[in-house]
Design a protein around this motif. Structure first.
Motif, PDB file in Angstrom:
ATOM      1  N   LYS A 247      30.723  24.119   9.374  1.00  0.00           N
ATOM      2  CA  LYS A 247      29.914  23.129   9.865  1.00  0.00           C
ATOM      3  C   LYS A 247      29.330  23.473  11.359  1.00  0.00           C
ATOM      4  O   LYS A 247      28.425  23.004  11.533  1.00  0.00           O
ATOM      5  N   SER A 248      30.305  24.033  12.123  1.00  0.00           N
ATOM      6  CA  SER A 248      30.046  24.112  13.423  1.00  0.00           C
ATOM      7  C   SER A 248      28.845  25.194  13.771  1.00  0.00           C
ATOM      8  O   SER A 248      28.264  25.391  14.834  1.00  0.00           O
ATOM      9  N   TYR A 249      28.556  26.036  12.827  1.00  0.00           N
ATOM     10  CA  TYR A 249      27.780  27.383  12.808  1.00  0.00           C
ATOM     11  C   TYR A 249      26.318  26.782  12.028  1.00  0.00           C
ATOM     12  O   TYR A 249      26.115  27.298  10.832  1.00  0.00           O
ATOM     13  N   GLN A 250      25.585  25.882  12.315  1.00  0.00           N
ATOM     14  CA  GLN A 250      24.384  25.612  11.632  1.00  0.00           C
ATOM     15  C   GLN A 250      23.211  25.999  12.589  1.00  0.00           C
ATOM     16  O   GLN A 250      23.377  26.116  14.007  1.00  0.00           O
ATOM     17  N   PHE A 251      22.072  26.582  11.921  1.00  0.00           N
ATOM     18  CA  PHE A 251      21.051  27.066  12.594  1.00  0.00           C
ATOM     19  C   PHE A 251      19.905  26.308  12.042  1.00  0.00           C
ATOM     20  O   PHE A 251      19.561  25.774  11.177  1.00  0.00           O
ATOM     21  N   MET A 252      18.727  26.389  13.093  1.00  0.00           N
ATOM     22  CA  MET A 252      17.439  25.828  12.722  1.00  0.00           C
ATOM     23  C   MET A 252      16.672  27.268  12.433  1.00  0.00           C
ATOM     24  O   MET A 252      16.586  28.100  13.291  1.00  0.00           O
ATOM     25  N   LEU A 253      15.880  27.130  11.402  1.00  0.00           N
ATOM     26  CA  LEU A 253      14.927  28.182  11.057  1.00  0.00           C
ATOM     27  C   LEU A 253      13.545  27.628  11.251  1.00  0.00           C
ATOM     28  O   LEU A 253      13.120  26.546  10.765  1.00  0.00           O
TER      29      LEU A 253
ATOM     30  N   VAL B 112      20.992  24.719   8.594  1.00  0.00           N
ATOM     31  CA  VAL B 112      21.295  25.580   7.731  1.00  0.00           C
ATOM     32  C   VAL B 112      22.367  26.462   8.099  1.00  0.00           C
ATOM     33  O   VAL B 112      22.462  26.887   9.399  1.00  0.00           O
ATOM     34  N   LYS B 113      23.462  26.170   7.175  1.00  0.00           N
ATOM     35  CA  LYS B 113      24.900  27.024   7.716  1.00  0.00           C
ATOM     36  C   LYS B 113      24.866  28.532   7.671  1.00  0.00           C
ATOM     37  O   LYS B 113      23.968  29.240   7.083  1.00  0.00           O
ATOM     38  N   LYS B 114      25.540  28.880   8.362  1.00  0.00           N
ATOM     39  CA  LYS B 114      25.388  30.539   8.844  1.00  0.00           C
ATOM     40  C   LYS B 114      25.644  31.492   7.566  1.00  0.00           C
ATOM     41  O   LYS B 114      25.026  32.366   7.449  1.00  0.00           O
ATOM     42  N   GLY B 115      26.592  31.005   6.720  1.00  0.00           N
ATOM     43  CA  GLY B 115      26.755  31.544   5.441  1.00  0.00           C
ATOM     44  C   GLY B 115      25.634  31.617   4.520  1.00  0.00           C
ATOM     45  O   GLY B 115      25.651  32.462   3.645  1.00  0.00           O
ATOM     46  N   GLN B 116      24.733  30.945   4.756  1.00  0.00           N
ATOM     47  CA  GLN B 116      23.588  30.576   3.853  1.00  0.00           C
ATOM     48  C   GLN B 116      22.155  31.196   4.343  1.00  0.00           C
ATOM     49  O   GLN B 116      21.010  31.226   3.701  1.00  0.00           O
ATOM     50  N   LEU B 117      22.226  31.606   5.592  1.00  0.00           N
ATOM     51  CA  LEU B 117      20.928  32.198   6.278  1.00  0.00           C
ATOM     52  C   LEU B 117      20.405  33.204   5.522  1.00  0.00           C
ATOM     53  O   LEU B 117      19.073  33.215   5.279  1.00  0.00           O
ATOM     54  N   LYS B 118      21.090  34.243   5.153  1.00  0.00           N
ATOM     55  CA  LYS B 118      20.448  35.434   4.544  1.00  0.00           C
ATOM     56  C   LYS B 118      19.701  34.862   3.308  1.00  0.00           C
ATOM     57  O   LYS B 118      18.574  35.422   2.976  1.00  0.00           O
TER      58      LYS B 118
END
Length: 89
Positions: free
Chosen positions: A8-14, A56-62
């Motif tokens: 949860k702490s590795y979330q991103f904005m696209l 967006v969680k790191k694991g879902q970025l791709k």
């Protein structure tokens, strides 16, 4: 902390680059679905006529970036010290 809590702490904005602010209905529907399923359920329109997906969680970025690309848009050039968008009047 367990792995799920750390994820949860590795979330991103696209941020998408949307020349002239033109988004097809098909791309909008994909973005809306992605923001609901993989983001914070809050697709945001920016003042530079672009879109942002937050949380967006790191694991879902791709997967999310690939889905955006397959829908006909992309995130290339959406952030950073560059010309982000072409705006028209």
């Amino acid at each position: 902390a367990n792995r799920e809590e750390m994820e949860k702490s590795y979330q991103f904005m696209l941020r998408l680059k949307v020349p002239c602010g033109i988004t097809t209905p098909e791309v909008y529907r994909v973005l809306d679905d992605l923001s609901t399923e993989y983001g914070q359920d809050d697709l945001k329109a920016t003042t530079r006529m672009a879109w942002q997906l937050h949380g967006v969680k790191k694991g879902q970025l791709k997967h999310v970036i690939k889905t955006i690309r397959e829908a006909g848009s992309n995130t290339l050039g959406g952030c950073g010290d560059i010309n982000r968008n072409v705006m028209t009047s």
